[in-house]
Scaffold this active site. Sequence first.
Site, PDB file in Angstrom:
ATOM      1  N   GLN A   1       1.953  -5.956  -3.305  1.00 53.95           N
ATOM      2  CA  GLN A   1       2.446  -6.098  -1.931  1.00 53.95           C
ATOM      3  C   GLN A   1       3.739  -5.281  -1.731  1.00 53.95           C
ATOM      4  OE1 GLN A   1       1.371  -9.402  -3.544  1.00 53.95           O
ATOM      5  NE2 GLN A   1      -0.557  -8.548  -2.878  1.00 53.95           N
TER       6      GLN A   1
ATOM      7  N   ASP B   1       0.812  -1.229   0.000  1.00 55.65           N
ATOM      8  CA  ASP B   1       0.000   0.000   0.000  1.00 55.65           C
ATOM      9  C   ASP B   1       0.835   1.265   0.000  1.00 55.65           C
ATOM     10  OD1 ASP B   1      -2.291  -1.596   0.113  1.00 55.65           O
ATOM     11  OD2 ASP B   1      -2.222  -1.673   2.299  1.00 55.65           O
TER      12      ASP B   1
ATOM     13  N   ASN C   1      -5.383 -10.012  -3.561  1.00 56.81           N
ATOM     14  CA  ASN C   1      -5.034  -9.474  -2.237  1.00 56.81           C
ATOM     15  C   ASN C   1      -4.525  -8.044  -2.419  1.00 56.81           C
ATOM     16  OD1 ASN C   1      -2.806 -10.523  -3.620  1.00 56.81           O
ATOM     17  ND2 ASN C   1      -1.761 -11.268  -1.815  1.00 56.81           N
TER      18      ASN C   1
ATOM     19  N   LYS D   1       1.890   2.200  -5.168  1.00 56.01           N
ATOM     20  CA  LYS D   1       2.389   1.654  -6.436  1.00 56.01           C
ATOM     21  C   LYS D   1       1.427   1.966  -7.577  1.00 56.01           C
ATOM     22  CE  LYS D   1       2.396  -2.367  -4.427  1.00 56.01           C
ATOM     23  NZ  LYS D   1       2.127  -1.999  -3.026  1.00 56.01           N
TER      24      LYS D   1
ATOM     25  N   GLY E   1      -4.538  -4.220  -3.718  1.00 57.32           N
ATOM     26  CA  GLY E   1      -5.505  -3.172  -4.033  1.00 57.32           C
ATOM     27  C   GLY E   1      -4.711  -1.944  -4.414  1.00 57.32           C
ATOM     28  N   HIS E   2      -4.689  -1.621  -5.689  1.00 58.15           N
ATOM     29  CA  HIS E   2      -3.881  -0.502  -6.179  1.00 58.15           C
ATOM     30  C   HIS E   2      -4.813   0.636  -6.590  1.00 58.15           C
ATOM     31  CE1 HIS E   2      -0.351  -3.400  -7.297  1.00 58.15           C
ATOM     32  NE2 HIS E   2      -0.686  -3.440  -6.027  1.00 58.15           N
TER      33      HIS E   2
HETATM   34  P1  GDP Z   1      -0.691   0.414  -3.566  1.00 55.82           P
HETATM   35  O1  GDP Z   1      -1.312  -0.853  -3.098  1.00 55.82           O
HETATM   36  O2  GDP Z   1       0.783   0.456  -3.341  1.00 55.82           O
HETATM   37  O3  GDP Z   1      -1.045   0.766  -4.979  1.00 55.82           O
HETATM   38  O4  GDP Z   1      -1.288   1.571  -2.646  1.00 55.82           O
HETATM   39  P2  GDP Z   1      -2.848   1.749  -2.237  1.00 55.82           P
HETATM   40  O5  GDP Z   1      -3.594   2.211  -3.423  1.00 55.82           O
HETATM   41  O6  GDP Z   1      -3.338   0.554  -1.512  1.00 55.82           O
HETATM   42  O7  GDP Z   1      -2.722   2.887  -1.156  1.00 55.82           O
HETATM   43  C1  GDP Z   1      -2.156   4.115  -1.458  1.00 55.82           C
HETATM   44  C2  GDP Z   1      -3.175   5.217  -1.208  1.00 55.82           C
HETATM   45  O8  GDP Z   1      -2.516   6.461  -1.252  1.00 55.82           O
HETATM   46  C3  GDP Z   1      -4.268   5.323  -2.237  1.00 55.82           C
HETATM   47  O9  GDP Z   1      -5.450   5.698  -1.595  1.00 55.82           O
HETATM   48  C4  GDP Z   1      -3.785   6.420  -3.170  1.00 55.82           C
HETATM   49  O10 GDP Z   1      -4.836   7.106  -3.837  1.00 55.82           O
HETATM   50  C5  GDP Z   1      -3.114   7.316  -2.211  1.00 55.82           C
HETATM   51  N1  GDP Z   1      -1.995   8.125  -2.690  1.00 55.82           N
HETATM   52  C6  GDP Z   1      -1.004   7.796  -3.558  1.00 55.82           C
HETATM   53  N2  GDP Z   1      -0.097   8.792  -3.630  1.00 55.82           N
HETATM   54  C7  GDP Z   1      -0.535   9.748  -2.769  1.00 55.82           C
HETATM   55  C8  GDP Z   1       0.006  10.995  -2.357  1.00 55.82           C
HETATM   56  O11 GDP Z   1       1.072  11.427  -2.768  1.00 55.82           O
HETATM   57  N3  GDP Z   1      -0.722  11.697  -1.416  1.00 55.82           N
HETATM   58  C9  GDP Z   1      -1.906  11.246  -0.915  1.00 55.82           C
HETATM   59  N4  GDP Z   1      -2.541  11.975  -0.018  1.00 55.82           N
HETATM   60  N5  GDP Z   1      -2.412  10.070  -1.279  1.00 55.82           N
HETATM   61  C10 GDP Z   1      -1.728   9.332  -2.188  1.00 55.82           C
HETATM   62  P1  IMO Z   2      -0.887  -4.093  -2.266  1.00 50.56           P
HETATM   63  O1  IMO Z   2      -0.474  -4.636  -3.601  1.00 50.56           O
HETATM   64  C1  IMO Z   2      -0.891  -4.551   2.064  1.00 50.56           C
HETATM   65  C2  IMO Z   2      -0.863  -8.641   3.610  1.00 50.56           C
HETATM   66  C3  IMO Z   2      -2.092  -9.088   4.375  1.00 50.56           C
HETATM   67  C4  IMO Z   2      -1.440 -10.037   5.371  1.00 50.56           C
HETATM   68  C5  IMO Z   2      -0.371 -10.710   4.523  1.00 50.56           C
HETATM   69  C6  IMO Z   2      -0.770 -12.047   3.931  1.00 50.56           C
HETATM   70  O2  IMO Z   2      -2.170  -3.352  -2.293  1.00 50.56           O
HETATM   71  O3  IMO Z   2       0.220  -3.329  -1.638  1.00 50.56           O
HETATM   72  P2  IMO Z   2      -2.366 -12.693   1.932  1.00 50.56           P
HETATM   73  O4  IMO Z   2      -3.835 -12.433   1.700  1.00 50.56           O
HETATM   74  O5  IMO Z   2      -1.485 -12.132   0.897  1.00 50.56           O
HETATM   75  O6  IMO Z   2      -2.082 -14.133   2.192  1.00 50.56           O
HETATM   76  O7  IMO Z   2      -2.031 -11.929   3.313  1.00 50.56           O
HETATM   77  O8  IMO Z   2      -0.083  -9.814   3.470  1.00 50.56           O
HETATM   78  N1  IMO Z   2      -1.119  -8.120   2.254  1.00 50.56           N
HETATM   79  C7  IMO Z   2      -1.082  -6.820   1.935  1.00 50.56           C
HETATM   80  N2  IMO Z   2      -0.902  -5.733   2.708  1.00 50.56           N
HETATM   81  N3  IMO Z   2      -1.029  -4.416   0.724  1.00 50.56           N
HETATM   82  C8  IMO Z   2      -1.194  -5.489  -0.063  1.00 50.56           C
HETATM   83  O9  IMO Z   2      -1.196  -5.410  -1.411  1.00 50.56           O
HETATM   84  C9  IMO Z   2      -1.263  -6.765   0.540  1.00 50.56           C
HETATM   85  N4  IMO Z   2      -1.423  -8.012   0.072  1.00 50.56           N
HETATM   86  C10 IMO Z   2      -1.323  -8.823   1.130  1.00 50.56           C
HETATM   87  O10 IMO Z   2      -2.711  -7.999   5.017  1.00 50.56           O
HETATM   88  O11 IMO Z   2      -0.812  -9.316   6.390  1.00 50.56           O
HETATM   89 MG    MG Z   3      -2.846  -1.494  -1.811  1.00 54.57          MG
END
Ligand code: GDP
Ligand code: IMO
Ligand code: MG
Length: 428
Positions: free
Chosen positions: A224, A13, A38, A16, A40-41
Amino acid sequence: MPAIVVVGGHWGDEGKGKVIDLLSEQAAMVVRYSGGHNAGHTVENPLGHFAMHLIPCGIFQPNATCIIGNGVAVHPRVFLDELAMVQKAGVITDGRLFVSDRAHLIMPYHGKLDGLDEDTWGNGAIGTTRQGIGPLYTDKASRLGILVGDLREPEAFRERLRFVLEHKNRLLTRVYGVEPFDLESVYTQYLEYGEKLAPFIAETGSMIREALARNQVVLLEGAQGTLLDVEHGTYPYVTSSAPTAGGAALGSGIPPTKIAKALGVFKAYTTRVGAGPLPTELLDATGDLIRTRGNEFGTTTGRPRRCGWFDAVSGRYSVEVNDFTGAALVRLDVLDAFPTVKVCAAYRLDGEAINRFPSSVRELERCQPVYEELPGWQTSTAGARRFQELPRQAQAYVRRLEELLGCPFDLIGVGPARDQSICLRPLL
Ligand code: GDP
Ligand code: IMO
Ligand code: MG
């Protein structure tokens, strides 16, 4: 130009999705190489706000061919739902979205077993996303997996499913004492998926290798994060695949020598979802404020993310494991409110200051953060588009993180939207 891999620097998270969406404009191909739904981007761009689980975040750039690589755990329903979602937003996917025939299929028993294990393990639970990811990769290694390509041969698929289901149903009924799955209904459902998936299934490894031979830019989209890597993360509190740069070659089918650069993604503080050590975790009002300001709730499960100050020790480890020669630092704006900001520059383990990231999870659990405290800026950074436009204290914070990580930042994020980015160096 060879392949460039984008990898999460901490526990997932990191942002990416935003980085891939931004970089895809310059790429001919974007490839997801590990994990499954698993992940969520989040992507926020002129077409809308999207939570992507399987389809590469490059899909919003009309010229990018998008590939779900062999290393990915593919749930057909999730794929089809996501496809419908992006198409509804006006994205044309014809002829530029492919799923590897070698990718493994998430079957109904995977999610079931994931949930049953988590419920049974009590304090030992991993806190998985319960999407069946662990059981799928277990099956892959046990040679009990079913491939996306198997859907193209209904008779062989039925026979394979019968064989595997016999074993799974024995496990479900005799060990867990729950209802078995019915062969015919699983078969019918997956046959239907197979028909819908057919236009997308391809031998994607050769497609990527050919793009590289044509000198096209290929972006490898990590899911991840490094510390969730099954080999190099905080085992056993990890996912079941290899999100690190090393996993990218395996999960996409290209030679490791073709990966020219690994780009890390970090956020300006550290979060983790699920169980396992998080040395800088803040279980106080500061942690709550980061969570509220950053809206730190899981994209996939909605769970509150555990929040803490930036952990540069684990970050430096991640730089080394992946050889990040550049990185993105996003969510700097979330720290706008704090009078001071802290960075964990070392750990204290059993009374001794250490700089290394322990490989033993027991040791890591005993590590206390050694903080450096820097002045905050208490001004909005959301409108900054050049580094010089950031408050002096924010600039100093960014520079200190670079020093501690041993890696320069190419990009700073000051908001979720595509344009809320400060480019310091060309990323590709
Ligand atoms: P990922 O799994 O690595 O793609 O990250 P996630 O999407 O799960 O979580 C990142 C969160 O940060 C999302 O809600 C994005 O919209 C948000 N985000 C990304 N870059 C920025 C930033 O520079 N500032 C803020 N406030 N939010 C951001
Ligand atoms: P993105 O791509 C954050 C974590 C789960 C748990 C561990 C194992 O959005 O960054 P799993 O379901 O993979 O067997 O769970 O990994 N986990 C993540 N945490 N971002 C993710 O993906 C994750 N994918 C798995 O919370 O701790
Ligand atoms: Mg994510």
